[in-house]
Scaffold this active site. Sequence first.
Site, short mmCIF file in Angstrom:
data_model
loop_
_atom_site.label_atom_id
_atom_site.label_comp_id
_atom_site.label_asym_id
_atom_site.label_seq_id
_atom_site.Cartn_x
_atom_site.Cartn_y
_atom_site.Cartn_z
N SER A 1 42.09 16.88 -30.27
CA SER A 1 43.48 17.33 -29.92
C SER A 1 44.67 16.61 -30.43
O SER A 1 45.73 17.13 -30.41
CB SER A 1 43.58 16.91 -28.22
OG SER A 1 43.44 15.23 -28.08
N HIS B 1 39.82 22.89 -26.05
CA HIS B 1 41.14 23.02 -26.65
C HIS B 1 40.77 24.35 -27.81
O HIS B 1 41.42 24.97 -28.39
CB HIS B 1 41.52 22.00 -27.57
CG HIS B 1 42.20 20.84 -27.00
ND1 HIS B 1 43.57 21.24 -26.48
CD2 HIS B 1 41.94 19.75 -26.47
CE1 HIS B 1 44.10 20.19 -25.78
NE2 HIS B 1 43.37 19.45 -25.94
N LYS C 1 43.54 25.30 -19.81
CA LYS C 1 44.45 25.64 -20.83
C LYS C 1 44.56 27.00 -21.33
O LYS C 1 44.97 27.86 -20.57
CB LYS C 1 43.52 24.72 -22.08
CG LYS C 1 43.70 23.15 -21.70
CD LYS C 1 43.12 22.46 -22.61
CE LYS C 1 43.39 20.76 -22.40
NZ LYS C 1 42.31 20.11 -22.28
#
Length: 396
Positions: A183, A211, A242
């Site tokens: 990240s 992610h 997300k």
Amino acid sequence: MYGSFQKHLQAELKAIDEAGLYKRERNICSPQGAEITLQDGSKALNFCANNYLGLADSPRLVAAAKKAMDERGYGMSSVRFICGTQDRHRELEQAVARYFRTDDAILYAACFDANGGVFEPLFTAEDAIISDSLNHASIIDGVRLCKAVRYRYANADMADLERCLQEAQAQRFRIIVTDGVFSMDGNVAPMDRICDLAEKYDALVMVDESHSAGVVGRTGHGVAEQFDCYGRIDIFTGTLGKSFGGAVGGFTTGRQEIIDLLRQRSRPYLFSNSLPPMIVGAGIELFKMLEESDALHTKQQENVVYFREKMLAAGFDIKPTQSAICAVMLYDAPLSQKFAAKMAEEGIFVTGFYYPVVPKGQARIRVQISAAHEKEHLDKAIAAFVKVGKELGVLK
Ligand SMILES: *Cc1c(COP(=O)(O)O)cnc(C)c1O
């Protein structure tokens, strides 16, 4: 008793503040999106959400959540195995498994729980967990809850991973664990090489796609797609918070017996409430949307390319990225804080990161690019970067 403890806490809080690490929250008074409204009525462009596919305010997901609530109520008031499983929980688990091309999946309240509950049921003191040094906090905590021998390799460093694998031949079973996308830099784990080493040294492979899912790979299905590693990864974990809508919820997906054993023994699954119908209903709709079209992924990728090229042309130093994360390097910690504050004054929300979140001398602004961003949003952000960059002497 509280008096002396209170003094201790006050000193701790003061120390956090004096180190410049005190986190202050901004109240948003609109749905999450590219453009948000703050409490004072001002508007800002948001470049620091994990809302990669721009679905956090999707009318289709909101409608699906409402419909699910009308049909199946508000909450489950139970863990899954007592009386907290609706047919739709299984439907969502199967949709997750289809998306990642695995045998089955198990839902959790969050990916933090998925990672917290994945190691302890599967591995013992006889086994080894080999973890990337930049893995997410929830993986680190999950590993701590398990008695397996721990190895740590430098971020995405295959020579160092090989060294760990050689040492770990002393243990019964070995598992390599990595984030799909890291990240802070936005770099992608080299899954093909990780899987090659796993084969060579007889290790299992686990990847956290939080992610990377929705973003990485030809159609956004994550690192397994990007590196064509289907069938070589034993366990995936991920979040619904997300790319996948941005609400809450997590999952572990992978080989049948692994999922079956987690359902029997994983503590955050056994001892924590079942996901509510609205989250499950919207989740099912989300995977339908992603099966129908990968247009959002395409737009997100085009936005990253556009932003990067313009920023590089303007003279900024940006880490290579294969994800939605663009790290604009400033190196100096106070400068990164000043830069982020000035960007906020320009109506652009970005995050400044510095030591200890990133290595010393590696301070940066992290920008997260979404399918929700339109060209005009990107242009406004780039213009603000250039203006602040000139003011602060980053650009000439
Ligand atoms: C965000 C994130 C998590 C936590 O996900 P939640 O569902 O919000 O708990 C776990 N792992 C990684 C790699 C993440 O980026």
